[in-house]
Design an enzyme around this catalytic site. Structure first.
Site, PDB file in Angstrom:
ATOM      1  N   GLY A  70       0.820  -1.209   0.000  1.00 18.36           N
ATOM      2  CA  GLY A  70       0.000   0.000   0.000  1.00 18.36           C
ATOM      3  C   GLY A  70       0.852   1.256   0.000  1.00 18.36           C
ATOM      4  O   GLY A  70       0.527   2.248  -0.672  1.00 18.36           O
ATOM      5  N   PHE A 120      -0.051  10.260  -7.600  1.00 14.65           N
ATOM      6  CA  PHE A 120      -0.028   8.824  -7.330  1.00 14.65           C
ATOM      7  C   PHE A 120      -0.819   8.060  -8.394  1.00 14.65           C
ATOM      8  O   PHE A 120      -0.799   6.848  -8.386  1.00 14.65           O
ATOM      9  CB  PHE A 120      -0.611   8.531  -5.954  1.00 14.65           C
ATOM     10  N   TRP A 144       2.339   1.601  -3.464  1.00 10.87           N
ATOM     11  CA  TRP A 144       1.318   2.053  -4.411  1.00 10.87           C
ATOM     12  C   TRP A 144       1.261   3.576  -4.459  1.00 10.87           C
ATOM     13  O   TRP A 144       1.019   4.171  -5.515  1.00 10.87           O
ATOM     14  CB  TRP A 144      -0.048   1.507  -3.996  1.00 10.87           C
ATOM     15  N   HIS A 145       1.526   4.222  -3.323  1.00 10.19           N
ATOM     16  CA  HIS A 145       1.424   5.681  -3.279  1.00 10.19           C
ATOM     17  C   HIS A 145       2.540   6.380  -4.048  1.00 10.19           C
ATOM     18  O   HIS A 145       2.338   7.499  -4.524  1.00 10.19           O
ATOM     19  CB  HIS A 145       1.444   6.165  -1.823  1.00 10.19           C
ATOM     20  N   GLY A 146       3.691   5.757  -4.162  1.00 14.59           N
ATOM     21  CA  GLY A 146       4.753   6.438  -4.884  1.00 14.59           C
ATOM     22  C   GLY A 146       5.999   5.591  -5.013  1.00 14.59           C
ATOM     23  O   GLY A 146       6.260   4.700  -4.187  1.00 14.59           O
TER      24      GLY A 146
END
Length: 480
Positions: free
Chosen positions: A333, A480, A336-338
């Protein structure tokens, strides 16, 4: 094309006007029944969504239409076969394609840079390589939506869509296309088949959501950016008091920025007769880290739970496996953001917090309402420490900020007026959260005269326009 811009205002006015005036074609075009009219409306929304996406970078419309077509075909083929290995192969091909495209566009430079950095640690001397790869707008969000669709079809939770244009609209519906909420197929696809009828109450609700989101973004998030950005750009030059102020302001900024976008998306959808899922529920009033993740970015946390945590085994195979699954889910997770190790650290940090929260045998007296404010304050403090890794560009910057938060140090300070502005914004937010938690605002709103409510919305809209920066800051989650 950002929501809080004149360009988008003109775009939406045209889309809205054509969308709701199409029924008058029944009086002009003979034989145009209600069903055909509805299909015409959905086609208009799809065209508008394509134009909205192409206004950023036209070429990437081919990418999103390609992935949508592959998923549509894979789901249809999956329905036509009962052979287990063929169904599984179609599932793997679809997911691999979607994640492969996401990995290429979002993580290629990250992986290449990590590989070169690792080789340099062993004595090799390689210059950094940065490939000129443009990240398609919203790819992280619509990739998760395509995966949820193909997995749900594979598991038999939904039937595949018969019309490719309906599936394309599910993926490309412009209010949620760029930064969510992440919409599940069972939430949106049935709405495409429902005939939309004009409703003044729903229009009012949509306007309220949009104005609230606009106010959060322009009047609070963008104003707090003036405090946050300088400190995180050069943390060594600021005092501990200024660093603390910047960290707390960033917690408020990212909430108002992202929940503001979500509110605007929900409002726009309501004005077009659609309902999008709720994405935030007063997250900073959470009394534990688990409660925080039930309230923050709800559509992402529930997606990670249903499509990653539970398939890994969830909490069904003992405590240690549960901790492993929590850590893996939050690590992915965070990634996934960056494409940065600081996001991985942020995910690991929250995975550890969730594991510790589960491991500690909390006594019954900790659930007392008298203690809840203290647990809420502690949870906010832990979340704010995590935001340092989320916002900092490097680990060294994060280390400097955390060090100054723990040990008082001197440095540049903000003017008293800046502290007063921040206190006003943060105090107003806290008051709003507490009132929202204790009072049924919808019930009170129904008792307010329409003229008074309309005046209040107009005043909030005008104030947001006045306070909006001239350069028009993009939403944080757009990256993102």
């Amino acid at each position: 094309m950002l929501f809080p811009t004149f360009q988008f205002f003109v775009f939406f006015c045209v889309v809205f006007a054509v969308y709701w005036t199409l029924p008058y074609l029944t009086a002009i075009v003979p034989g145009l029944g209600e069903h055909r009219l509805h299909r015409l409306r959905m086609g208009w929304l799809l065209l508008a969504s394509c134009y909205f996406y192409m206004s950023w970078n036209p070429i990437f419309i081919l990418l999103i239409l390609f992935t949508a077509s592959v998923d549509y075909i894979a789901a249809r083929l999956m329905q036509q076969t009962e052979t287990v290995w063929k169904r599984r192969a179609l599932l793997i091909v679809s997911i691999t394609l979607n994640l492969g495209l996401l990995a290429f566009f979002k993580y290629t430079n990250f992986l290449v840079g990590t590989a070169i950095g690792t080789l340099n640690l062993f004595g090799f001397e390689n210059d950094p390589i940065v490939l000129q790869i443009i990240l398609p707008l919203g790819i992280s969000f619509y990739t998760f939506e395509t995966i949820s669709y193909i997995v749900d079809v594979y598991q038999g939770k939904i039937k595949p869509v018969r019309n490719l244009l309906d599936y394309a609209l599910y993926i490309m519906f412009f209010p949620h296309l760029v930064a969510g909420p992440i919409v599940r197929p069972h939430e949106f696809l049935p709405q495409i088949g429902q005939v939309k009828r004009w409703n003044w109450d729903r229009l009012q609700l949509g306007v309220q959501f949009f104005v609230l989101g606009l106010f959060k973004k322009a009047a609070i998030a963008d104003q707090l950016a003036g405090i946050v950005d300088p400190v995180f750009a050069q943390p060594t030059g600021y005092s501990s008091a200024s660093v603390w102020l910047a960290v707390v302001c960033y917690a408020a900024q990212i909430y108002c920025d992202f929940s503001g976008y979500s509110d605007m998306a929900v409002g726009l959808a309501h004005m077009l007769g659609f309902k999008l899922p709720r994405n935030f529920n007063l997250p900073y009033l959470a009394d534990s880290i688990a409660d925080f993740w039930r309230r923050w970015h709800i559509t992402l946390s529930s997606w990670l739970r249903d499509y990653l945590y539970i398939p890994l085994g969830g909490n069904r195979h003992g405590e240690w496996v549960t901790y492993r699954n929590l850590l893996m889910t939050m690590l992915l997770g965070g990634l996934w953001h960056g494409a940065n190790w600081t996001f991985v650290a942020w995910g690991l940090y929250h995975g550890l917090l969730l594991s510790l929260h589960r491991a500690i045998p909390w006594p019954r007296w900790t659930t007392s309402n008298l203690l809840r404010p203290f647990f809420t304050l502690g949870t906010f403090g832990l979340v704010s420490v995590g935001w340092v890794f989320f916002r900092a560009q490097t680990f060294s910057d994060a280390a400097v900020i955390l060090q100054k938060m723990l040990w008082p140090q001197g440095g540049q300070s903000f003017e008293p007026a800046v502290f007063a502005l921040a206190s006003l914004a943060l105090g107003g937010l806290l008051t709003g959260w507490v009132v929202s938690a204790l009072v049924d605002l919808r019930r009170i709103e129904r008792r307010i005269p329409a003229a008074v409510l309309g005046t209040g919305l107009a005043a909030a809209f005008v104030l947001a326009q006045i306070l909006m920066p001239e350069d028009g800051k993009a939403f944080i989650y757009f990256q993102f």
